[in-house]
Structure formats: C-alpha cells, structure tokens
Design a protein around this motif. Structure first.
Motif, PDB file in Angstrom:
ATOM      1  N   ALA A  88       0.856  -1.185   0.000  1.00 30.80           N
ATOM      2  CA  ALA A  88       0.000   0.000   0.000  1.00 30.80           C
ATOM      3  C   ALA A  88       0.891   1.233   0.000  1.00 30.80           C
ATOM      4  N   PRO A  89       0.336   2.389  -0.389  1.00 25.84           N
ATOM      5  CA  PRO A  89       1.114   3.633  -0.273  1.00 25.84           C
ATOM      6  C   PRO A  89       1.497   3.872   1.181  1.00 25.84           C
ATOM      7  N   SER A  90       2.632   4.491   1.396  1.00 20.64           N
ATOM      8  CA  SER A  90       3.132   4.697   2.752  1.00 20.64           C
ATOM      9  C   SER A  90       2.348   5.768   3.489  1.00 20.64           C
ATOM     10  N   LYS A  91       2.065   5.520   4.750  1.00 15.61           N
ATOM     11  CA  LYS A  91       1.451   6.539   5.611  1.00 15.61           C
ATOM     12  C   LYS A  91       2.376   7.722   5.815  1.00 15.61           C
ATOM     13  N   ARG A  92       3.691   7.516   5.538  1.00 13.08           N
ATOM     14  CA  ARG A  92       4.665   8.599   5.680  1.00 13.08           C
ATOM     15  C   ARG A  92       4.715   9.508   4.464  1.00 13.08           C
ATOM     16  N   GLY A  93       4.203   9.022   3.341  1.00  8.77           N
ATOM     17  CA  GLY A  93       4.308   9.775   2.101  1.00  8.77           C
ATOM     18  C   GLY A  93       5.555   9.468   1.308  1.00  8.77           C
ATOM     19  N   VAL A  94       6.350   8.491   1.765  1.00 10.04           N
ATOM     20  CA  VAL A  94       7.588   8.089   1.089  1.00 10.04           C
ATOM     21  C   VAL A  94       7.658   6.567   1.094  1.00 10.04           C
ATOM     22  N   ALA A  95       8.074   5.958  -0.010  1.00  8.51           N
ATOM     23  CA  ALA A  95       8.246   4.507  -0.139  1.00  8.51           C
ATOM     24  C   ALA A  95       6.892   3.797  -0.007  1.00  8.51           C
ATOM     25  N   ILE A  96       6.871   2.591   0.608  1.00  8.13           N
ATOM     26  CA  ILE A  96       5.659   1.763   0.618  1.00  8.13           C
ATOM     27  C   ILE A  96       5.415   1.176   2.001  1.00  8.13           C
ATOM     28  N   GLN A  97       4.246   0.558   2.138  1.00 12.27           N
ATOM     29  CA  GLN A  97       3.974  -0.363   3.237  1.00 12.27           C
ATOM     30  C   GLN A  97       3.842  -1.767   2.651  1.00 12.27           C
ATOM     31  N   PHE A  98       4.314  -2.766   3.394  1.00 15.63           N
ATOM     32  CA  PHE A  98       4.361  -4.130   2.874  1.00 15.63           C
ATOM     33  C   PHE A  98       3.787  -5.105   3.894  1.00 15.63           C
ATOM     34  N   GLY A  99       3.073  -6.106   3.367  1.00 19.32           N
ATOM     35  CA  GLY A  99       2.397  -7.067   4.227  1.00 19.32           C
ATOM     36  C   GLY A  99       3.212  -8.312   4.512  1.00 19.32           C
ATOM     37  N   PRO A 100       2.653  -9.223   5.328  1.00 19.64           N
ATOM     38  CA  PRO A 100       3.380 -10.434   5.715  1.00 19.64           C
ATOM     39  C   PRO A 100       3.730 -11.333   4.539  1.00 19.64           C
ATOM     40  N   ASP A 101       2.900 -11.341   3.491  1.00 17.67           N
ATOM     41  CA  ASP A 101       3.224 -12.152   2.321  1.00 17.67           C
ATOM     42  C   ASP A 101       4.466 -11.622   1.614  1.00 17.67           C
ATOM     43  N   VAL A 102       4.641 -10.303   1.601  1.00 17.40           N
ATOM     44  CA  VAL A 102       5.831  -9.702   0.987  1.00 17.40           C
ATOM     45  C   VAL A 102       7.080 -10.082   1.783  1.00 17.40           C
ATOM     46  N   THR A 103       6.967 -10.029   3.105  1.00 14.42           N
ATOM     47  CA  THR A 103       8.100 -10.406   3.959  1.00 14.42           C
ATOM     48  C   THR A 103       8.509 -11.854   3.728  1.00 14.42           C
ATOM     49  N   LYS A 104       7.529 -12.755   3.749  1.00 15.86           N
ATOM     50  CA  LYS A 104       7.843 -14.181   3.597  1.00 15.86           C
ATOM     51  C   LYS A 104       8.434 -14.470   2.217  1.00 15.86           C
ATOM     52  N   ALA A 105       7.908 -13.838   1.180  1.00 14.91           N
ATOM     53  CA  ALA A 105       8.424 -14.072  -0.164  1.00 14.91           C
ATOM     54  C   ALA A 105       9.863 -13.583  -0.293  1.00 14.91           C
ATOM     55  N   PHE A 106      10.164 -12.428   0.299  1.00 15.48           N
ATOM     56  CA  PHE A 106      11.534 -11.910   0.247  1.00 15.48           C
ATOM     57  C   PHE A 106      12.492 -12.864   0.962  1.00 15.48           C
ATOM     58  N   LEU A 107      12.097 -13.374   2.124  1.00  8.68           N
ATOM     59  CA  LEU A 107      12.963 -14.284   2.879  1.00  8.68           C
ATOM     60  C   LEU A 107      13.184 -15.587   2.113  1.00  8.68           C
ATOM     61  N   GLU A 108      12.133 -16.126   1.537  1.00  5.65           N
ATOM     62  CA  GLU A 108      12.270 -17.370   0.779  1.00  5.65           C
ATOM     63  C   GLU A 108      13.174 -17.168  -0.438  1.00  5.65           C
ATOM     64  N   ARG A 109      12.999 -16.074  -1.121  1.00  5.54           N
ATOM     65  CA  ARG A 109      13.781 -15.801  -2.328  1.00  5.54           C
ATOM     66  C   ARG A 109      15.271 -15.682  -2.008  1.00  5.54           C
ATOM     67  N   ASN A 110      15.573 -15.184  -0.812  1.00  2.00           N
ATOM     68  CA  ASN A 110      16.973 -14.931  -0.458  1.00  2.00           C
ATOM     69  C   ASN A 110      17.524 -15.899   0.588  1.00  2.00           C
ATOM     70  N   ASN A 111      16.760 -16.980   0.847  1.00  2.00           N
ATOM     71  CA  ASN A 111      17.207 -18.038   1.758  1.00  2.00           C
ATOM     72  C   ASN A 111      17.564 -17.465   3.132  1.00  2.00           C
ATOM     73  N   LEU A 112      16.675 -16.629   3.666  1.00  6.75           N
ATOM     74  CA  LEU A 112      16.856 -16.002   4.968  1.00  6.75           C
ATOM     75  C   LEU A 112      15.686 -16.361   5.874  1.00  6.75           C
ATOM     76  N   ASP A 113      15.834 -16.096   7.180  1.00  7.25           N
ATOM     77  CA  ASP A 113      14.823 -16.494   8.153  1.00  7.25           C
ATOM     78  C   ASP A 113      14.042 -15.338   8.770  1.00  7.25           C
ATOM     79  N   LEU A 114      14.604 -14.121   8.730  1.00  5.95           N
ATOM     80  CA  LEU A 114      14.046 -13.051   9.559  1.00  5.95           C
ATOM     81  C   LEU A 114      14.410 -11.691   8.975  1.00  5.95           C
ATOM     82  N   VAL A 115      13.487 -10.738   9.085  1.00  7.71           N
ATOM     83  CA  VAL A 115      13.777  -9.328   8.796  1.00  7.71           C
ATOM     84  C   VAL A 115      13.759  -8.569  10.117  1.00  7.71           C
TER      85      VAL A 115
END
Length: 495
Positions: free
Chosen positions: A394-421
């Motif tokens: 979603a658009p950022s509440k700050r007016g800069v960059a984005i907001q991201f949900g849990p599916d985005v977090t999990k996909a990023f971790l899986e793609r990069n073979n990581l466990d945690l942000v």
C-alpha cells in the motif's frame, strides 16, 4: 448534508452524531495526553460514524503528524479542505506535513492560502515568512550549484595538520602512532564520553580525525554487510537512538560497552530530534574506528541532507562546531552501509522491503549508494518503508516509499534463503514488536522519544549458538534540561 469520503451523501442521525462527538472527545483527550496512536483510533471511530465532519479529519491529521505519518496527514487535510475549504487548520497541517517531507514549495502555497483566511494569526505569519525565506535560499543555492562532475568533496579540504591543539587545551586528547597520526584508543573514547556528559566539546582536530577515520572504513564496505556471530558469542542490535546521548550510554551500562567480545549493530537514525546528536555520532564513529569489525552502523532515513536540515543535526553541528563539519558529515553519511545480514539468517535494514517481488541481495549490492536518498527505488525503500498487517502493498502513511504485508516479507525471505527481517524506523510502546507471523521484528532504542512519547526503548541480543532472540526493554534516563529539537529548523518546530 456533506459528502462522504467516497463522494456519496451519507445521512447521519442525531444519535450517530452524538456518538461521533463522544469518540472525538476521547481522541482529543488522547492528544492532550500525547497518546497519538489512540487518538487516531478514536478519530477513526468518529469518522466511521459521521464521515461528514471536517474537524475529525483535521484533528486526525494533527495526530498523524505527531506520529510522523505525514502521508496520512496530507490525505486527511485534503479531505478536510474538501469538506470545508475555509478551515484554516487544515491548510496549516498540510503545510506542516509537507515541510516535514521537505516539500517546502507545497508548504508555502498552503501557508499563503491559510493566511487569506487568518491574516492576523502571528504564528502563521511567522511560518509564512520563514517558509518564503527558505524557498528563496533554495532558489539561490540552485542558481549557484556546481555541476556534479565538478564538485570537490568537503572532506578532501580538511587539513588536520593545520589544526593545532593548543597547549592549554584541557579536553580529551588522542594518542599518536609512530607516524604522528591521531589514534582512537579506549581511554580516549571513555574520556571523550565524560567530557560530553559535562557539556564539553571535542577539539576540532580530533573531531575531524574521528569523522575521516570512520569514512575510510565505510568506503571499503558493500551496500549490505555480512556479519558472522561465532558460537558462544552474543550480538546486539539496536534501533533508532535519535540524538538521545544519555539513553545511548544507558544501553552500554545495561549491556556492556562495545568491544571485540561484545559486538553491536546500530540500525540507523543516530541523529536528529534529540539535542545531543553530535555526542551520539562522535561516540559511535569513534567506536567504529576503535572496533571496525565489532561495531556495525547502518544508514537510516535521518542520515540525509534534507532530514538534517529540518530536524536539527545540521543546526547542532553548526552551533557546536562549523558548517564545514556539517558538510563533511553529510558526505560521510552517504557512505554508510544500507543493510546487514547476520549469520546468513537475518536481514537487518532501517526501513523495510520493496515495491517489487523479485529483489535479491545481489540486486542490493549492485547500485552506488554514495548519494542522497532518491525518492523511489531500492535505496529509498530500504530507508523508508514500513510493515502493515494486510497482505500485499500500500502507499506509505509517511508519504515516502511503501507499506508491505506479511506475504511480501515471507516471499523476500524465501527468495533470499533467509529467516528473519529486523528493522527499526518506528516508535513502539514497548521498544519492539514481532509481526508478520514472527518473520519481522521492529526494534526502537530511543525511550520516551522526544521527551513526550512515553515509550520504552529496547535492544535485541542474539546467541551465536542458536540465534535465539532476547529482548531487553529499558526506560529513559535523566538528562540535562535541553529540549528535543533545540537546533531544529524553527519554521517547522518553532511554535
């Protein structure tokens, strides 16, 4: 009837109107108590019952500004003006939100609009005059700007040999190596800290020695630094400290001073808002020089020119040292790494994740970070993004960059073979939160942020053995009577 946020007319009964007013009164009380998140929740309830009242949007905009949700504040101010174009506070608050985002020309337009409705308001007139002055300065600087290829770095003009330490100087003194070069030692760092606690400054030669020493180290680092925590060791991650020097010292009191056996990562936003940003950054940079492999520093969104101009760091360095030193700091901040990976498990970044689904760590290593943050792209998102509960983006509440949900977090971790942000960037009541089904942690280390938020600070310690997280919460400690924002740009924070 006025129109609803969706543009349709919404009938509101007398009972509903009374209920909405009750929610507003509770929200107003939370504003007085500086519980701004609760204020937003109650304005939300008021608007849900009666979406036609412009005051609810105007008041919620104020609460969002206090929470640094400047994008949301602008949306609310827009709606308020749509419902009542003559409501002066809406223009005022939209201007304040745009000022916080360094959109000075947009702010100036709103101050001018507001002044038509309230020409005798002294605070409004003062802000209008100061905003007009700021725009003129911007235009003058733009006219005099040197082409980028001809810019000579300010740090290259620093000549330490010309800065003689007077015999009568009574402050902390650096040791020298065999070649006569200044050297940071633990004794010097501890003595420097005592000087800072007593309100004394560094000699400018030693100040520059620390800054330039840190710069040499940062230049050799990649955008994302890999950190290995051996078995049997611990590692500490801290979030924003924002110039709260005495709370930084309390972290060291609680968890031990940085050393080769006690490594730390400070995850950005070292400066601005708190009025001891100079003392914080010199302490961290000196420790970086002393323990380059044991103290890790990441850039935050406040290690940037625009933020430093508005929120106090530039003004503080000008007041305590010189404009030249402020320029050098600005250049050094551009060399700070943007992220860290701990034990190939945790991705640590100040803000958050990305607008696209295919980002890899090699992508983040591939661009030149030696610049001011852009308005979009990987670097912007690493410094500014925030998590959200819903799926997707979603658009950022700050007016800069984005907001991201849990599916985005999990996909990023899986793609990069990581466990945690792990990220920082947001005040949390208890100093930290665990979100996104346990895959994302926020840590914030500035307790009672700006002397009024009432939050705890926190830090995370990991064991190199099992990488288990332990959270330590702490309260603010006493400090000398200098208010936050003491050096901030007064057209935004002067009244």
């Amino acid at each position: 009837m006025s129109s609803s946020p969706a543009g349709a007319v919404v009938p509101v009964t007398e009972d509903a109107a009374r209920e909405a007013e009750e929610h507003k009164q509770r929200a107003n009380q939370y504003i007085k108590e500086k519980k701004f998140a609760l204020a937003v929740e109650n304005y939300d309830l008021a608007i849900g019952v009666n979406p036609n009242n412009h005051v609810y949007y105007g008041n919620r905009a104020l609460a969002h500004i206090r929470l640094e949700n400047y994008g949301s504040a602008i949306v609310d101010a827009d709606k308020c003006i749509e419902l009542n174009p003559g409501y002066v506070k809406a223009y005022y608050r939209r201007a304040d939100a745009n000022l916080a985002l360094n959109k000075i020309k947009l702010a100036l337009l709103d101050f001018r609009r507001a002044s038509k409705y309230a020409p005798k308001d002294p605070d409004l007139r003062r802000k209008l005059q100061q905003c007009e002055k700021a725009v003129k300065v911007m235009q003058f600087e733009k006219a005099l700007a040197t082409p980028q290829e001809e810019v000579v770095p300010a740090y290259s003009k620093v000549v330490l040999e010309d800065m003689v330490v007077e015999e009568g100087f009574t402050g902390s003194r650096m040791a020298k190596d065999a070649e006569g070069k200044d050297v940071v030692t633990l004794d010097f760092v501890l003595s420097m800290i005592e000087d800072f606690k007593a309100g004394r400054k560094l000699h400018r030669r030693y100040a520059y020695s620390i800054i330039l020493g840190a710069l040499e180290i940062f230049k050799e680092l990649p955008n994302v630094v890999r950190v290995d925590v051996p078995k049997g060791s611990k590692f500490t991650v801290c979030g924003d400290v924002h110039g709260q020097f005495f709370d930084l010292l309390n972290i060291f009191e609680l968890n031990g001073m940085v050393s080769e056996e006690n490594p730390y990562l400070f995850n950005g936003d070292f400066v601005d808002r708190g009025s001891w940003s100079a003392e914080v950054i010199f302490t961290l940079f000196a420790l970086k020089c002393l323990y380059p492999r044991s103290l890790h520093l990441a850039r935050g969104n406040h290690e940037s020119k625009n933020m430093n101009k508005i929120y106090g760091f530039e003004g503080e360095i000008q007041a305590k040292y010189t404009q030249q030193m402020a320029d050098v700091f600005r250049e050094v901040f551009c060399w700070l790494p943007l992220g860290h990976i701990i034990n190939e498990k945790a991705f640590v970044v100040h803000g958050g994740l990305f607008a696209s689904d295919d980002v890899t760590i090699p992508d983040l290593q591939s661009f030149d970070r030696n610049r001011e943050p852009p308005d979009e792209g990987y670097m912007c998102e690493m410094l500014w993004s925030d998590p959200q509960e819903p799926l997707g983006r979603a658009p950022s509440k700050r007016g800069v960059a984005i907001q991201f949900g849990p599916d985005v977090t999990k996909a990023f971790l899986e793609r990069n073979n990581l466990d945690l942000v792990i990220r920082s960037h947001e005040v949390k009541d208890e100093g930290y939160t665990v979100e996104h089904d346990g895959f994302l942690v926020t840590v914030f280390s500035a307790p009672n942020y700006c002397d009024h938020m009432g939050n705890k600070g926190a830090f995370i310690t990991f064991s190199g053995e099992d990488f288990k997280m332990n959270f330590t919460k702490f309260s603010a400690v006493e400090h000398p009577d200098i208010k936050p924002m003491a050096y901030a740009n007064n057209y935004l924070f002067g009244g």
